[in-house]
Design a protein around this motif. Structure first.
Motif, short mmCIF file in Angstrom:
data_model
loop_
_atom_site.label_atom_id
_atom_site.label_comp_id
_atom_site.label_asym_id
_atom_site.label_seq_id
_atom_site.Cartn_x
_atom_site.Cartn_y
_atom_site.Cartn_z
N HIS A 68 -4.56 32.72 21.18
CA HIS A 68 -4.44 33.78 20.01
C HIS A 68 -5.76 34.71 20.38
O HIS A 68 -5.38 35.90 20.52
CB HIS A 68 -4.55 33.09 18.63
N LEU A 69 -6.68 34.32 20.60
CA LEU A 69 -7.86 34.79 20.85
C LEU A 69 -8.05 35.90 22.17
O LEU A 69 -8.22 36.95 22.31
CB LEU A 69 -9.08 34.27 20.91
N ALA A 70 -7.59 35.16 23.20
CA ALA A 70 -7.29 35.77 24.63
C ALA A 70 -6.41 36.92 24.25
O ALA A 70 -6.43 37.96 25.21
CB ALA A 70 -6.75 34.74 25.44
N HIS A 71 -5.38 36.70 23.73
CA HIS A 71 -4.22 37.83 23.54
C HIS A 71 -4.73 39.00 22.64
O HIS A 71 -4.58 40.12 23.12
CB HIS A 71 -2.91 37.08 22.78
N GLU A 72 -5.44 38.66 21.56
CA GLU A 72 -6.13 39.81 20.74
C GLU A 72 -7.14 40.77 21.58
O GLU A 72 -7.23 41.81 21.47
CB GLU A 72 -6.70 38.99 19.58
N LEU A 73 -8.01 39.94 22.21
CA LEU A 73 -9.05 40.59 23.07
C LEU A 73 -8.24 41.54 24.29
O LEU A 73 -8.83 42.59 24.33
CB LEU A 73 -9.93 39.69 23.52
N PRO A 154 -10.16 44.33 34.95
CA PRO A 154 -9.96 43.08 35.68
C PRO A 154 -10.67 41.81 35.38
O PRO A 154 -11.81 41.84 35.22
CB PRO A 154 -10.12 43.40 37.34
N GLY A 155 -10.11 40.77 35.24
CA GLY A 155 -10.58 39.65 34.87
C GLY A 155 -10.85 39.22 33.47
O GLY A 155 -11.55 38.34 33.07
N GLY A 156 -10.73 40.64 32.53
CA GLY A 156 -10.84 40.42 31.29
C GLY A 156 -12.23 41.20 30.80
O GLY A 156 -12.97 41.44 31.59
N PRO A 157 -12.29 41.44 29.55
CA PRO A 157 -13.76 42.05 29.08
C PRO A 157 -14.89 41.15 29.15
O PRO A 157 -14.77 40.00 29.34
CB PRO A 157 -13.39 42.25 27.41
#
Length: 307
Positions: A68-73, A154-157
């Motif tokens: 859930h957190l990964a999706h929100e971020l 890339p790779g996320g925040p």
């Protein structure tokens, strides 16, 4: 103290901060212990009213399921066009925070392990670019989880950690993209930063791999006494604790612009490169917040730009 219209005007305040020349805006998390707006919703509002300014969480606690957190971020990073920094922490150790975790159905004593696994799962999902991810941990398990959309970055925040314990300092240097404690003094910050940098070097990461940040509270006024009065009022109302107690756990300074700038300069000399400034006010109203943002920009920022 009353919140008044403040939550409805977060976007406007973020826009003011950008117009005034601030580099970033930050939102913290505490839904029950010290109730405030959901930081990810607040930063979504800020993203829609700004174009340049960086958006950060200071900090997210391990309250959400990792997927859930990964999706929100990932979604917020997309909405902001890659301006997000995810500050991560475990929660301020206090009876109120323990009750907060309990009311979420979570064991407060397992928060560090859940925080670690949450970070690992977020990073795995972001780097998989929508491919399936499986994970077997003590607290969380995934089987063929595929997450979309991908973050804009890339790779996320970037992930910044807030803790100053020995194990977390090592982890900050080896794994995280930034370190953002609430160090009570510049000297304590410098001691911690040296350990973070040493762990970074041991992991053979480049010197730019970890951002040295610090989260501090500052009040600027005509006299030191007026600034101190604001700090006393804010921390007593928000934390229910005297300012003297809060200064044992957080870096706090009140004074003239020159006094505050001199204090912040010592953090920079000890390694800080990103100053996250909370601006306490005597009342939690939009007018007071706008006044604090404008005054800090006009009187303090010019003294810091050369650092």
């Amino acid at each position: 103290m009353t919140i008044g219209p403040y939550p409805a005007n977060l976007a406007s305040i973020a826009g003011l901060a950008e117009d005034c020349g601030f580099d970033s805006v930050w939102a913290g998390e505490s839904p029950l212990a010290r109730s405030r707006m959901n930081p990810l919703l607040a930063l979504t509002a800020a993203a829609t009213a700004t174009e340049r300014i960086q958006l950060g969480t200071a900090v997210l606690m391990p309250l959400r399921p990792p997927v859930h957190l990964a999706h929100e971020l990932a979604c917020l990073d997309r909405i902001s066009n890659g301006r997000l920094v995810a500050g991560i922490g475990s929660g301020f150790a206090s009876p109120a925070t323990e009750r907060e975790f309990a009311n979420y159905g979570l064991d407060f004593t397992t928060r560090f392990g859940r925080m670690r696994e949450t970070v690992e799962i977020c990073q795995a999902l972001w780097t998989a670019q929508g491919g399936p991810v499986s994970y077997e941990g003590t607290h969380f398990q995934l089987k063929d989880a595929a997450l979309l959309p991908n973050p804009a970055q890339p790779g996320g925040p970037p992930l910044w950690i807030a803790h100053s314990g020995p194990k977390m300092l090592q982890r900050a240097g080896r794994q995280f993209d930034g370190w953002m404690p609430t160090s009570t003094t510049p000297e304590k910050y410098g001691e911690g930063w040296q350990q973070v940098a040493a762990a970074r070097d041991e992991a053979r990461r480049p010197s730019t791999a970890v951002t040295g940040a610090v989260y501090l509270s500052v009040a600027v006024d005509q006299t030191q006494q007026k600034a101190e009065d604001t700090l006393w009022s804010y921390f007593r109302a928000y934390y229910g604790l005297p300012l003297t107690t809060m200064r044992t756990t957080q870096g706090i300074c009140g004074g003239t612009p020159e006094q505050v700038a001199d204090w912040l300069t010592q953090y920079v000399k000890n390694g800080a490169r990103h100053l996250i400034l909370r601006l306490p006010t005597s009342e939690l109203t939009e007018r007071k917040y706008r006044d604090a943002v404008q005054r800090t920009a006009d009187e303090l920022l010019p003294l810091l730009r050369g650092l």
